[in-house]
Design a protein around this motif. Structure first.
Motif, short mmCIF file in Angstrom:
data_model
loop_
_atom_site.label_atom_id
_atom_site.label_comp_id
_atom_site.label_asym_id
_atom_site.label_seq_id
_atom_site.Cartn_x
_atom_site.Cartn_y
_atom_site.Cartn_z
N SER A 74 0.83 -1.20 0.00
CA SER A 74 0.00 0.00 0.00
C SER A 74 0.87 1.26 0.00
N THR A 75 0.34 2.34 -0.49
CA THR A 75 1.07 3.60 -0.58
C THR A 75 1.09 4.31 0.77
N MET A 76 2.25 4.82 1.14
CA MET A 76 2.37 5.63 2.36
C MET A 76 2.12 7.09 1.99
N ASP A 77 1.19 7.74 2.69
CA ASP A 77 0.93 9.16 2.43
C ASP A 77 0.67 9.91 3.73
N ALA A 78 0.26 11.15 3.61
CA ALA A 78 0.09 12.02 4.77
C ALA A 78 -0.97 11.50 5.73
N ASN A 79 -1.95 10.75 5.24
CA ASN A 79 -2.97 10.19 6.13
C ASN A 79 -2.35 9.17 7.09
N ASP A 80 -1.36 8.42 6.62
CA ASP A 80 -0.68 7.47 7.49
C ASP A 80 0.14 8.19 8.55
N VAL A 81 0.77 9.30 8.17
CA VAL A 81 1.54 10.09 9.13
C VAL A 81 0.61 10.61 10.23
N ALA A 82 -0.52 11.18 9.81
CA ALA A 82 -1.48 11.72 10.78
C ALA A 82 -1.98 10.62 11.72
N ALA A 83 -2.31 9.46 11.15
CA ALA A 83 -2.83 8.36 11.96
C ALA A 83 -1.78 7.84 12.93
N SER A 84 -0.52 7.81 12.52
CA SER A 84 0.55 7.31 13.38
C SER A 84 0.74 8.22 14.60
N ILE A 85 0.70 9.52 14.37
CA ILE A 85 0.86 10.46 15.48
C ILE A 85 -0.33 10.37 16.43
N ARG A 86 -1.53 10.30 15.87
CA ARG A 86 -2.74 10.15 16.71
C ARG A 86 -2.66 8.85 17.51
N ARG A 87 -2.16 7.80 16.89
CA ARG A 87 -2.06 6.49 17.55
C ARG A 87 -1.15 6.58 18.78
N VAL A 88 -0.04 7.27 18.65
CA VAL A 88 0.88 7.43 19.77
C VAL A 88 0.26 8.30 20.86
N GLN A 89 -0.49 9.31 20.45
CA GLN A 89 -1.12 10.22 21.42
C GLN A 89 -2.27 9.57 22.18
N ALA A 90 -2.93 8.61 21.56
CA ALA A 90 -4.17 8.06 22.12
C ALA A 90 -3.93 7.36 23.46
N GLU A 91 -4.76 7.69 24.42
CA GLU A 91 -4.64 7.08 25.74
C GLU A 91 -4.85 5.56 25.66
N ALA A 92 -5.72 5.12 24.75
CA ALA A 92 -6.00 3.70 24.62
C ALA A 92 -4.78 2.91 24.15
N THR A 93 -3.89 3.57 23.43
CA THR A 93 -2.69 2.89 22.96
C THR A 93 -1.72 2.65 24.11
N GLY A 94 -1.62 3.60 25.02
CA GLY A 94 -0.69 3.47 26.14
C GLY A 94 0.76 3.51 25.70
N SER A 95 1.06 4.35 24.70
CA SER A 95 2.42 4.39 24.16
C SER A 95 3.39 5.09 25.10
N PRO A 96 4.56 4.50 25.34
CA PRO A 96 5.59 5.19 26.14
C PRO A 96 6.19 6.39 25.41
N LEU A 97 5.81 6.58 24.15
CA LEU A 97 6.30 7.71 23.36
C LEU A 97 5.34 8.90 23.37
N ALA A 98 4.23 8.78 24.07
CA ALA A 98 3.17 9.78 23.98
C ALA A 98 3.65 11.19 24.33
N SER A 99 4.54 11.30 25.31
CA SER A 99 4.99 12.63 25.73
C SER A 99 5.78 13.34 24.64
#
Length: 498
Positions: free
Chosen positions: A98-123
Motif C-alpha cells: 500500500s502507498t504511504m501518504d500524509a494520512n498514514d503520518v497523521a494516523a501514526s501520530i494520533r495512535r501514539v497520542q491516544a490514551e487507549a494505545t498506552g504508548s511510552p512515546l506519547a509525551s
C-alpha cells in the motif's frame, strides 16, 4: 575436472571477482523480543529489530546525533514556531504494497497520542494539538506552544499504515513499515527473519538479501558463533565480551560513547522511597566507580542525569554532592528521615548480565547502610510488564538515551509522563520541564536543564549509575557497518557481505 568441481571453481572465482555480495546477515541477541509494535516497545531486543530496519519516521538521528530528513524530505516552520509543514517523499510504499501518504503520518501520530494505545512515546508528541493533511504528500502539525525538540522527537515516531491506528495487537506480531527490510517470519525460540524490501524508496538499497536475528541465550555460544562465522553481528555487548572479542583475528569491535545509561529506579510510592532524604542516602551509599570497575570492567564513567556524550547539555558529576560515597553520612540521613531500620526492599533486575552484576554490587553497597535488598530476576516479558505497571520497589536496567534532554526528562519525570513508572510528582520540576520544551533560545534552555539535572541527581526517583562505551562486535565478512550511539542497527541498509 568434473562438471560439479568445475562449477564450484567457477562460482568461487566469480565471488572473488565481485568481492562483497548480497547475502543474508545473521545477528545474535540473548532473547526473543516481547513485541514488535514500534509505538509500544521499550526493550533493546525489540528496538534493535524494528527501528531503522522495518520502520522509519519523518526524521531520523544520524551517527553524529544530528537530525536528518527521513520520510519527510523537507519541512517549513512558521515564524511563530507553532506550525511545521512536512513534505513527504513521493512513491513510498509499505511492505504490504500500500502507498504511504500524509494520512498514514497523521494516523501514526494520533495512535501514539491516544490514551487507549498506552504508548511510552506519547509525551514526545503531546505538544502537537493539530494535524492537518494538506494533500497526499504534505502534512501540517500545529503546536500549543513552541516545542524546541520536535524534529528530534519525531525521529522516534514510526509511520505505520492508517488502518492500524486503533489496532494495538497486530503490529506486536506482524510489523508493517516502510524501511529497507520487511518482516518475514518469527520463530519464538529461534529467530526473526527479515527480507530485503524490493520496493524500498532508495534505489540500490538495501544491499543485503535479508537479516536474521537469532535468539541465543548463552553468551559463550554467541561469541563462538561470531568467531566461526555463524553469526555476523553481536550488538550491544557487555565490556567483558568486548575485551574477549578484541583478541579475535577475524572480528572487529566497534565502540562509541553511549547515550544509554544504567540506572537504579525507585518507586516513590513504596514505603521509605517516598522520602527524598532516603533517595539521597541511597545515592550516597552507591560507589559508582566501584560499580563500573566490578560490573562493567572499567568501561564507563559515573553517570549523571545526562550522558557526557551530550557535551552541550550534561553537567559534570562533580556538581552533585551525593555522588561522593559516604556511608556514615547516609546512615545519619536515614536516621534524620525517621524511617524504621533496617529498610527492606527488592530490586527487579533486567535480564542482562551487566544488570545482574550491577545489582549484586548495589546489594552489597546498600547493605552497608542498613538497607537489605532482595534481587528479583524475571524474563524480559515479565520485567517489562512489571516495569510498565510500576510493580517494583526498585529496578536496575539500561535505558536508551536521546539527543535532546526533553525526550528523556519529560516523559520520564513529568507528572503523568508516559514512562514515569516511578509515580514521581514534583510541581517545581514540572514547571522547569514545561519551560525547557517551549524555550527556543539554546543558552536559556541550557540553564533550564542545568537546574533540572541538579534537582534530579540526588533526590529524584532515579539514581543514575554509569554511561559506558557502546560495543558491537562484527565479523570481518561484514562491510559497511557503522555504529550509532543510539544502539540501533540503522547502518544495515548499507552493509554488504564479503
Amino acid at each position: 575436472m568434473s562438471i560439479q568441481k568445475f562449477g564450484i571453481a567457477l562460482f568461487a572465482s566469480s565471488m572473488l571477482a565481485t568481492g562483497a555480495s548480497a547475502a543474508s546477515l545473521n545477528v545474535a541477541i540473548d532473547s526473543s523480543p516481547a513485541g514488535l509494535d514500534p509505538h509500544l516497545i521499550t526493550a533493546f531486543n525489540s528496538v534493535v529489530v524494528v527501528q531503522g530496519n522495518i520502520y522509519e519516521g519523518l526524521t531520523d538521528i544520524n551517527a553524529d546525533l544530528d537530525v536528518v530528513p527521513d520520510l519527510a524530505k523537507s519541512w517549513d516552520v512558521s515564524e511563530d514556531g507553532l506550525s511545521y509543514t512536512f513534505k513527504l517523499h513521493d512513491g513510498v510504499t509499505f511492505h504490504d504494497g500500500s502507498t504511504m501518504d500524509a494520512n498514514d503520518v497523521a494516523a501514526s501520530i494520533r495512535r501514539v497520542q491516544a490514551e487507549a494505545t498506552g504508548s511510552p512515546l506519547a509525551s514526545r508528541v503531546s505538544p502537537i494539538t493539530g494535524i492537518e493533511v494538506v494533500d497526499a504528500t504534505t502534512v501540517k502539525l500545529t503546536l500549543d506552544a513552541p516545542f524546541a525538540p520536535i524534529l528530534s522527537a519525531l525521529a522516534g515516531i514510526a509511520i505505520v499504515p492508517e488502518e492500524l491506528e486503533n489496532d494495538i495487537e497486530k503490529l506486536q506480531q506482524t510489523p508493517i513499515g516502510t524501511g529497507p527490510f520487511k518482516f518475514d517470519e518469527w520463530q519464538p525460540n529461534g529467530y526473526i527473519a527479515l527480507t530485503k524490501f524490493d520496493g524500498y524508496r532508495e534505489d540500490g538499497l538495501p544491499k543485503l538479501d535479508g537479516v536474521r536475528v537469532n535468539f541465543v541465550p548463552e553468551a559463550a555460544t554467541r561469541q563462538v558463533g561470531l568467531t566461526s562465522g555463524d553469526y555476523d553481528i553481536l550488538p550491544g555487548i557487555d565490556p567483558a565480551t568486548a575485551l574477549q572479542l578484541h583478541a579475535q583475528p577475524n572480528v572487529s569491535v566497534f565502540d562509541t560513547r553511549d547515550v544509554a545509561y544504567t540506572l537504579l529506579g525507585m518507586n516513590v510510592t513504596r514505603g521509605p522511597l517516598a522520602e527524598p532524604k532516603v533517595r539521597r542516602a541511597i545515592n550516597m551509599l552507591l560507589n559508582r566507580q566501584e560499580i563500573i570497575d566490578g560490573a562493567l570492567f572499567g568501561a564507563g564513567v559515573p553517570g549523571g542525569p545526562l550522558s557526557p556524550a551530550l557535551s552541550s547539555w550534561a553537567l559534570d558529576t562533580s556538581e552533585f554532592d551525593c555522588y561522593t560515597p559516604d556511608v556514615d553520612g547516609a546512615k545519619a540521613l536515614l536516621e534524620e528521615a525517621g524511617v524504621d531500620m533496617p529498610i527492606k526492599l527488592s530490586i527487579l533486575v533486567l535480564p542482562r548480565q551487566d544488570a545482574r552484576d550491577i545489582s549484586q554490587v548495589i546489594q552489597q553497597q546498600l547493605a552497608a547502610g542498613g538497607i537489605e535488598v532482595e534481587l528479583v530476576n524475571k524474563e524480559i516479558g515479565e520485567f517489562v510488564q512489571d516495569w510498565r505497571n510500576s510493580d517494583f520497589d526498585m529496578f536496575v536496567s539500561a535505558n536508551g538515551g536521546n539527543p535532546d534532554p526533553d525526550q528523556y526528562f519529560y516523559r520520564t519525570f513529568y507528572s503523568g509522563g508516559s514512562t514515569n513508572v516511578f509515580q514521581y510528582d514534583n510541581p517545581e520540576l514540572n514547571d522547569l520541564l514545561d519551560k525547557g520544551r517551549s524555550e527556543t533560545d539554546q543558552a536559556a534552555r541550557k540553564e533550564i536543564y542545568d537546574d533540572v539535572q541538579r534537582m534530579l541527581a540526588c533526590e529524584g526517583p532515579v539514581a543514575h549509575l554509569a554511561y559506558g562505551n557502546l560495543f558491537t562486535a562484527v565479523n570481518n565478512k561484514v562491510e559497511g557497518f557503522e555504529i550509532y550511539p543510539t544502539g540501533r542497527l540503522t547502518s544495515l541498509v548499507n552493509a554488504t557481505m564479503k
